[in-house]
Design an enzyme around this catalytic site. Structure first.
Site, PDB file in Angstrom:
ATOM      1  CB  SER A 158      -0.903   0.014   1.235  1.00  0.00           C
ATOM      2  OG  SER A 158      -1.500   1.285   1.416  1.00  0.00           O
ATOM      3  CE1 TYR A 183      -3.698  -2.387   5.263  1.00  0.00           C
ATOM      4  CE2 TYR A 183      -3.002  -0.193   4.555  1.00  0.00           C
ATOM      5  CZ  TYR A 183      -3.490  -1.458   4.263  1.00  0.00           C
ATOM      6  OH  TYR A 183      -3.764  -1.785   2.955  1.00  0.00           O
ATOM      7  CE  LYS A 187      -1.086  -3.837   3.396  1.00  0.00           C
ATOM      8  NZ  LYS A 187      -1.287  -5.083   2.634  1.00  0.00           N
ATOM      9  CB  THR A 218     -12.274  -2.322  -1.552  1.00  0.00           C
ATOM     10  OG1 THR A 218     -11.525  -1.816  -0.438  1.00  0.00           O
ATOM     11  CG2 THR A 218     -11.406  -2.274  -2.810  1.00  0.00           C
TER      12      THR A 218
END
Length: 300
Positions: A158, A183, A187, A218
């Site tokens: 990401s 997160y 990544k 998404t």
């Protein structure tokens, strides 16, 4: 002794027959090879194994893909990628198939804003994004080697990783927990891991690539980043657009790709932003790999 007319005619007839048979074989072989490789059915003929956590949702996706592509060689495997034990069980069962794995796509990802600990004792984001990715890739290595020199591993990272350097605090235990920051850290680990794998397995005939799909709309983004999703409503990429570079990396001749590189929109992209002071942090990857190997209980 000079050959007779009859001998010359027989020689010419045998040569003509040989040429005819050779031409016929070439045409037959070409037709068969073309049917198997050049037709529409061949394009959609890859054997795909979907590794999903939820059996019902996996079956729904499986049915939809088969219906859309006409390819019946799609198989569902159920595995919780937050669990080292589950991954090991899956890998053991899957390895018994003894099939070469040409492309492994590490696409499972999670952004959980609250600190949640898995039954195995790991922070959930880390368990899926970092430890799960590492464990699955390492356990698939023998099957990837069976597909060498065409095998490749594509890890979906990401752009969030640009925000943070690599850190040894893998489970975010040293400061107050921040899911978005965790997160991003995970990544960054994936990008550094890809570099390390490319170095470790450079003689194995396996290519390793990480990539950024762009900001795509998404269900996961809507759930984990509702403010971001609302602010960029109508401006985010579709799921298909996000997956484009994954498919491109899977199909490109390996000599056109750089193992260990980070890709975005079908091109190699920088791993570090100017003046962000993240490049030097990748020196920590060796100790991080040792930690991951220990947590996964995988022998070196």
């Amino acid at each position: 002794m000079q050959p007779t007319l009859l001998q010359i005619q027989i020689h010419i007839s045998i040569r003509a027959l040989t040429m005819f048979l050779l031409k016929t074989w070439r045409l037959t072989a070409f037709s068969l090879y073309g049917y198997l490789n050049f037709t529409k059915s061949a394009f959609f003929g890859a054997t795909v194994y979907m590794v999903c956590r939820n059996k019902e949702r996996g079956e729904e996706a499986l049915s939809r893909i088969q219906s859309m592509t006409g390819n019946q060689n799609i198989h569902l495997e159920v595995c919780d990628l937050s669990s080292v034990s589950d991954i090991k069980s899956f890998a053991s069962q899957f390895s018994s198939k003894d099939v070469p794995v040409h492309v492994l796509v590490n696409n499972a990802g999670l952004l959980e804003n609250k600190r949640i600990t898995t039954p195995e004792g790991y922070e959930l984001n880390f368990a899926v994004n970092a430890l799960g990715t590492y464990t699955m890739t390492e356990l698939m290595m023998p099957l990837l080697e069976k597909a060498a020199p065409d095998a490749r591993v594509i890890t979906v990272s990401s752009g969030g990783m640009y925000q943070t350097p690599l850190t040894k605090d893998l489970q975010f235990s040293e400061t107050s927990f921040d899911g978005v920051q965790q997160y991003a850290r995970n990544k960054r680990v994936q990008v550094a891991l890809t570099e390390k794998w490319a170095e470790m397995y450079k003689t194995k005939g396996i290519g390793f690539y990480s990539m950024h799909p762009g900001w795509a709309e998404t269900p996961g983004v809507a759930k984990s980043l509702p403010g971001f999703s609302k602010a960029f409503s109508g401006k985010l990429r579709t799921s298909e657009e996000g997956a484009d570079t994954v498919i491109w990396l899977a199909l490109q001749p390996k000599e056109k790709l750089v193992s260990g590189a980070f890709y975005f929109d079908r091109a190699e992209a920088p791993k570090h932003l100017m003046f962000a002071a993240t490049k030097g942090s990748h020196a920590a990857i060796d100790s991080i790999v040792d930690n991951l190997r220990s947590l996964a209980a995988i022998s070196s």
